[in-house]
Design an enzyme around this catalytic site. Structure first.
Site: not given
Ligand SMILES: [Zn+2]
Length: 332
Positions: A94, A116, A191, A234-235, A277, A279
């Site tokens: 990642d 990235d 986040g 993402h995120g 994604n 997390d």
């Protein structure tokens, strides 16, 4: 040199092609410890969902790169032991930030890497991405690239503001780099604090923050430019309020944490978005479960007694995402 094929892992090529056709998305769950990995594999095996195990540079530094690779190899065997005959498991880097890091992952058993270079000027992003693609493809390792900038903080990756991906750039970028999938920016964010209260409205009934919607018009424009091309979000944690409330109830302090509503992720999953994604949500579940045990049983000092419940809560979360949000259950 260790090939991922020897470890029983697969790359993302076929997985993504099937996901686009089938109108679902593959979960990409980050991991950096045993309990998280166990929870991911159990949830994937029990729902028969293809899965991407994601390791960031920070996770590699935290857990040790060699150990992580053997953990992923062990995950394949564990999945089989759980009755998953042909596990569809990807080991993915990642946010790779250099050619050297991506090469090192390709050389040591990763089946997919992300480069990235989205923070670099456009031409430099193309040059670095192409260099990684040229190397990785020699070993049949797939490459995810990124265009556009996400806001938020994730390990070493952070940006105060987001810039949506420009649809007019995607064909040129994909053609010249040869990347296998493209991470785009349409309003998701890294986040547990994806939006400031000023960016949100407040639900008058609950007082909770309601985040701004994703830019589906930008996604549509990108899909029109690149029909059938795998898109990555993402995120995309939804920051479940129940975990935030649990954390706050048991002595934590996460005021106004807010994520991407699951209905929007569900909608994205049905499009060319084939990797989502997640997390922060598992971090929240882990923390909520541990805090609860500590608050209710202050005498507890056996890590299995609080990491165990944390593992159970993460497994429940992963299954929920697979079945109710991404729709990838039964696809492997
Ligand atoms: Zn990310």
């Amino acid at each position: 040199m260790v090939s991922y094929k020897e470890l029983g892992l697969v790359n993302t090529r076929e997985m993504f092609a099937k996901a686009i056709k089938g109108g679902y998305a593959i979960p990409a769950f980050n991991f950096n410890n045993m309990e998280q990995l166990q929870a991911i594999i159990k949830a994937s095996a029990e729902t028969k969902s293809p899965v991407i195990l994601q390791v960031s540079k920070g996770a590699r530094n935290y857990a040790n790169q060699t150990l992580l690779r053997y953990m992923a190899q062990g995950a394949v065997e564990y999945a089989k032991e759980l009755g998953w005959e042909h596990p569809q498991i990807v080991l993915h880097l990642d946010h790779g930030d250099s050619f050297e890091l991506c090469k090192s992952c390709v050389d040591f058993g990763f089946s997919s890497v992300m480069i990235d270079a989205s923070h670099l000027p456009y031409e430099e992003n193309i040059a670095l991405t192409k260099k990684v693609v040229d190397y990785a493809h020699q070993y049949d390792v797939t490459v995810e690239a990124e265009l556009g900038v996400l806001a938020g903080v994730e390990d070493e990756v952070s940006s105060a503001v987001s810039h949506y991906t420009k649809p007019e750039e995607v064909v040129d970028f994909a053609t010249r780099t040869g990347c296998d999938s493209l991470a785009i920016s349409i309003g998701t964010s890294h986040g547990a604090y994806k939006f400031t209260p000023e960016q949100c409205t407040r639900d008058p009934k609950t007082g909770k923050l309601v985040p701004p919607p994703l830019a589906f018009d930008v996604l549509d424009a990108i899909m029109e430019q690149l029909p059938g091309f795998p898109i990555v979000l993402h995120g995309s944690s939804s920051v479940p309020q129940e975990y935030v409330d649990m954390i706050n109830q048991y002595g934590g302090k996460l005021p106004d944490a807010v994520g991407i509503p699951e209905e929007q992720l569900r909608k994205a999953s049905k499009s060319a978005v084939c990797k989502i994604n997640i997390d922060s949500d598992s971090r929240l579940a882990f923390t909520a479960a541990v805090r609860k045990v500590f608050a209710e049983k202050p005498g507890e000092f056996d890590p299995r007694k609080y990491c165990g419940p944390a593992r159970d809560l993460m497994e429940e979360l992963y299954k929920h995402k697979i079945i109710n949000v991404l729709g990838s259950d039964g696809k492997a």
